[in-house]
Structure formats: C-alpha cells, structure tokens
Design an enzyme around this catalytic site. Structure first.
Site, PDB file in Angstrom:
ATOM      1  N   GLY A   1       0.822  -1.211   0.000  1.00  0.00           N
ATOM      2  CA  GLY A   1       0.000   0.000   0.000  1.00  0.00           C
ATOM      3  C   GLY A   1       0.854   1.257   0.000  1.00  0.00           C
ATOM      4  O   GLY A   1       0.530   2.256  -0.651  1.00  0.00           O
TER       5      GLY A   1
ATOM      6  N   TYR B   1      -3.324   7.303   7.852  1.00  0.00           N
ATOM      7  CA  TYR B   1      -2.080   6.574   7.605  1.00  0.00           C
ATOM      8  C   TYR B   1      -2.064   6.121   6.154  1.00  0.00           C
ATOM      9  O   TYR B   1      -3.011   5.471   5.699  1.00  0.00           O
ATOM     10  CB  TYR B   1      -1.966   5.361   8.542  1.00  0.00           C
ATOM     11  CG  TYR B   1      -0.661   4.618   8.375  1.00  0.00           C
ATOM     12  CD1 TYR B   1       0.521   5.128   8.905  1.00  0.00           C
ATOM     13  CD2 TYR B   1      -0.596   3.425   7.654  1.00  0.00           C
ATOM     14  CE1 TYR B   1       1.729   4.459   8.739  1.00  0.00           C
ATOM     15  CE2 TYR B   1       0.610   2.746   7.485  1.00  0.00           C
ATOM     16  CZ  TYR B   1       1.766   3.272   8.033  1.00  0.00           C
ATOM     17  OH  TYR B   1       2.967   2.619   7.867  1.00  0.00           O
TER      18      TYR B   1
ATOM     19  N   VAL C   1      -6.625   0.751   0.934  1.00  0.00           N
ATOM     20  CA  VAL C   1      -5.659  -0.299   1.275  1.00  0.00           C
ATOM     21  C   VAL C   1      -6.142  -1.144   2.460  1.00  0.00           C
ATOM     22  O   VAL C   1      -6.071  -2.365   2.435  1.00  0.00           O
ATOM     23  CB  VAL C   1      -4.274   0.324   1.565  1.00  0.00           C
ATOM     24  CG1 VAL C   1      -3.323  -0.689   2.183  1.00  0.00           C
ATOM     25  CG2 VAL C   1      -3.677   0.892   0.279  1.00  0.00           C
TER      26      VAL C   1
HETATM   27  C1  LIG Z   1      -4.964   3.030   4.859  1.00  0.00           C
HETATM   28  C2  LIG Z   1      -3.585   2.470   4.659  1.00  0.00           C
HETATM   29  N1  LIG Z   1      -2.881   2.848   3.586  1.00  0.00           N
HETATM   30  C3  LIG Z   1      -1.649   2.375   3.352  1.00  0.00           C
HETATM   31  C4  LIG Z   1      -1.052   1.485   4.214  1.00  0.00           C
HETATM   32  C5  LIG Z   1       0.315   0.979   3.918  1.00  0.00           C
HETATM   33  O1  LIG Z   1       0.229  -0.326   3.486  1.00  0.00           O
HETATM   34  P1  LIG Z   1       1.490  -1.297   3.587  1.00  0.00           P
HETATM   35  O2  LIG Z   1       1.857  -1.373   5.033  1.00  0.00           O
HETATM   36  O3  LIG Z   1       0.977  -2.580   3.063  1.00  0.00           O
HETATM   37  O4  LIG Z   1       2.549  -0.719   2.750  1.00  0.00           O
HETATM   38  C6  LIG Z   1      -1.748   1.072   5.350  1.00  0.00           C
HETATM   39  C7  LIG Z   1      -1.128   0.156   6.299  1.00  0.00           C
HETATM   40  O5  LIG Z   1      -1.593  -0.056   7.406  1.00  0.00           O
HETATM   41  C8  LIG Z   1      -3.057   1.566   5.584  1.00  0.00           C
HETATM   42  O6  LIG Z   1      -3.753   1.215   6.666  1.00  0.00           O
END
Ligand SMILES: Cc1ncc(COP(=O)(O)O)c(C=O)c1O
Length: 434
Positions: free
Chosen positions: A118, A145, A244
């Site tokens: 993500g 986040y 994500v």
């Molecule tokens: C809303 C959101 N976006 C992006 C991410 C980042 O994803 P990743 O940890 O798989 O890179 C997260 C991770 O918790 C998330 O909750």
C-alpha cells in the site's frame, strides 16, 4: 488456558527473531510466533491454534492458505511468466489490471499501476499526480495513515502528528469524528474552502481513507467526503481514496467509498488484494498514469505470482459475495460488541462498518492489557488510534458465525480478566506497541 511457560517466557522462535531481524519492522503487543496458518487461525510454535481477529492487519482477506490463492500461486509459479513489468508484460498482470478496471467505478480512460505494498501505491500515485499536474501541494487528514516509506510516511497525518517529518508541500486537515462530527465536518469544509481559494491551483491531490483505520476506526459523517470531493473537483484537485485497509469487501460493499456515494479520481489498493502476497495497485486517469515512461519502476512490480494471487482474491470476493458476508458477520459482531459494552465499564464506544470495527477503551494501558490477555486466551487483535486505545477488529472476510461467537466469548473473558487485574503493567511494558 494458555501454556504457562509460553506466557512467562517468549517462545524460542520469537527470541531468535529478535537476534536477527530489524526492530524497525516490528510493532508488537505480545510474543506471537507462528509456524503455520489455516482459515482464520494461526498456528504458534508448539502447535497452539489462535483465532486471528485482525487478519494480520486486514491483509489475510481470505484467511490463511485459501485454496483459490494456493492454486493460483502454484499455477503461476509453474508457468513463471517473467518476474515483472519493466521490460516485458505478462499475462497475469494484464488480467489483473483488466479485472481491477472492471470492478472499480470510474469514468474516462483509466490505467492501473501495480506495486508491492500500500505504501508504494500511495507514494507512486502522489508522485505521478504531481508530475502530471505540475502542482506540488498535497492534502491529507490528521490521524490518517498512508504508508511507512519515505514519501508515504511524510504525508500520513498519524505519523506527522507523532513527530515524523512532514512533506514540505503537505497540509493536514482535521478529520471530523465523534459526537460533534457534524459541526467538525463543517469546520473542516470551511478550512478546505479557504485553502482552495488561496492556493487551489498549486494543490495536486487530497488523500483520504474512507474509514480512518490506524487513526482509530473513524467513520466519516454522512455527506462529508461527497462535499469534499465536490469542492476538489471544482478546483481541479484529484481525490485519492486509499482503500488499502478497508477496501475489497471488508465494509460490506466492494469499495468502502461506495458508502459515501462518491467516485474518487484515483483508488489505491493493497493488503487484502494479495491475500497475503505482496501486491498493491492504483487505478486512475490515463492522462495521469501515462504521463511519463520509466518514472515509477520497481523490478518485480506486476510479478505474475503475486498478480495471480490477487486475481484469485478478487474473483473469490466477487463470486462468493464476501462483501455480503462481511456485512452479515459485521452485524453479528457489532451486536455482540454492543453487549460487551453494556457489561464492561472499560468499553467506551463501538464503531465501524462491516468487518472494519473499533472498540474504544478508556485508556491506552487497558487496550494493551486486553490485547495481551486475549492472546493468552487464544485470540489475536491489536490496538490502534493516536492513543492506542481502540481495539481494531478486522477478521478475514471468511470468518464463520461460530468463529464470531468464539471471538466474542474470548474478548468478554479478556475484558473481565483485565478488569480484575489479571495483567500487570510490567507484562505489557515489555512490548513497545505503537
Ligand atoms: C490506509 C492504509 N494505507 C496504506 C497502508 C500501507 O500499506 P502497507 O503497510 O501494506 O505498505 C496502510 C497500512 O496499514 C493503511 O492502513
């Protein structure tokens, strides 16, 4: 009951890990060390099977070792159509992009970016939009986040609020929530209007989570995101919806933004998409994502094995109506959590949508102790929120009604035990948490 030895001393595998793997990758609340997984259960070293109410932070969307994912991975691995997209294309990645375009609402000609996580999907999206529009500014919300890499952490409100360096062109807006959400929403919209009026032509995009997850499971007040989107569109600013954590069926609809009646300009996916394999995606306008060649390259992005897994996850979610299942299990869980709230003074609030639920407790240490005690009893869940006082509940979408009842009974016991003083400050103090 837990093995007393396991509770006293961290398992051997856990201790071995501490000696070799970087602490910067760890966020631990108890010494969970696993050797296998099946369905909604993880198998610890020593053979104990624990019920995972977190799906490993909403990643194991179909649980562990789902046959559809296993078969897709094994088929793609046997064929091994290259390793990525940089200088070849492969059938699995093309099929996945077609499937993502087909299931993601949007207008005009669109393209799909494939990445690993993500974090990189959000980062590539922001970089690409900045490049395409020539505008440097980015808007996001306090408490949100969007990732843990250099770029994504610098436009994550949760990280910036906690002292992480902010992107130089980032502006954070307050996220309306709680009892005064309706008034807060109006105040945020007024702030947004002022920003767009002053320097809208320098702002590229606004990133938002359709439910703020790590920031405490905050559901936007009705109409808020639609009002934001309307204002952005008038100013030529793109709305990036970060699905994500809560996307792909978890909230009871395929996309969490569908609860808001909006069609974002860009949608990013990760976590659930790979069902445990590393893959992420962004879906957005061709004029943005086709801006420049050789601009956001990762050697194994579009990896055929990970893409095949994602294709199997998407198919299973749609064909087995796992969004509908998430809505039904979500209602069951929520009803049970409301009952716990009526019985346990420690529980302050229950909120969320579908299988993206939050249980707010009165204090950070209570949340840490409840998570620890739950693990001792055989249930895995983690705290989130700026004060780490919200238990986040994001089980695999395939959780059964019987497993929901089992989880509620274990959580009930954990709350009662913590209220009775069963977990000491010293025990939870060994685990750093957020
Ligand atoms: C809303 C959101 N976006 C992006 C991410 C980042 O994803 P990743 O940890 O798989 O890179 C997260 C991770 O918790 C998330 O909750």
């Amino acid at each position: 009951m837990p093995d007393p030895q396991l509770v006293q001393d961290a398992p051997a595998l856990y201790r071995r890990e501490q000696a070799v793997l970087a602490a910067t990758q760890r966020l631990r609340f108890f010494p969970l060390a696993v050797v296998a997984g099946e369905g909604c259960r993880l198998v610890e070293e020593g053979g104990r099977r624990v019920l995972d109410l977190s799906a490993s932070w909403a990643i194991a969307s179909l649980g562990y070792g789902h046959p559809a994912v296993r078969d897709a991975v094994s088929r793609a691995m046997s064929a091994m159509a290259g390793v990525g997209l940089v200088s070849t294309c492969n059938v699995e990645a093309v099929q996945l992009a077609e499937a993502l375009l087909a299931c993601t609402p949007g207008t005009g000609e669109r393209r799909v970016y494939l990445g690993h996580s993500g974090s990189d999907a959000n980062e590539a999206t922001v970089r690409t939009i900045r490049r395409a529009t020539g505008r440097p500014g980015v808007l996001a919300f306090h408490g949100s986040y969007h990732g843990g890499l250099a770029g994504s952490s610098q436009f994550s409100g949760l990280m910036v609020d906690a002292g992480e360096q902010a992107d130089g062109d980032l502006s954070l807006l307050p996220y309306p929530s709680g009892p005064s959400a309706a008034e807060d929403a109006q105040a945020t919209l007024t702030q947004l209007d002022a920003l767009l009026e002053q320097r809208g032509d320098t702002i590229a995009a606004l990133l938002c989570e359709p439910i703020v997850s790590d920031g405490g499971v905050l559901v936007p007040p009705p109409g808020f995101l639609a009002a934001v989107h309307e204002r952005l569109t008038s100013a030529g600013v793109l709305l990036v919806c970060d699905e994500v954590k809560v996307g792909l069926g978890r909230t009871g609809l395929l996309h969490a933004f569908q609860h808001e009646g909006i069609t974002p300009d860009v949608v990013t996916f990760g976590k659930a998409l790979g069902g445990g394999l590393p893959i992420s995606a962004a879906v957005g306008p061709a004029h943005v994502f086709d801006t420049a060649e050789a601009f956001t390259m990762l050697g194994t992005a579009g990896n055929p094995v990970a893409a095949a897994a994602a294709g199997a996850v998407l198919r299973t979610i749609v064909e087995e109506d796992l969004a509908g299942a998430a809505a039904a299990r979500g209602d069951q869980l929520r009803a049970g959590l409301e009952q716990l709230r009526s019985r346990h003074p420690a529980v302050v609030d229950v909120r969320g949508r579908g299988l993206s639920l939050g249980v707010q407790l009165g204090a950070t240490s209570t949340a840490a102790k409840v998570c620890y005690r739950a693990w001792e009893l055989g249930l895995v869940l983690y705290p989130v929120g700026p004060d780490s006082d919200v238990l986040e509940i994001t089980p695999p979408l395939v959780i059964s009604p019987a497993e929901v009842e089992e989880a509620l009974a274990l959580l009930d016991q954990a709350l009662a035990d913590v209220e009775a003083g069963a977990v000491s400050d010293e025990t939870v103090g060994r685990y750093q948490g957020w």
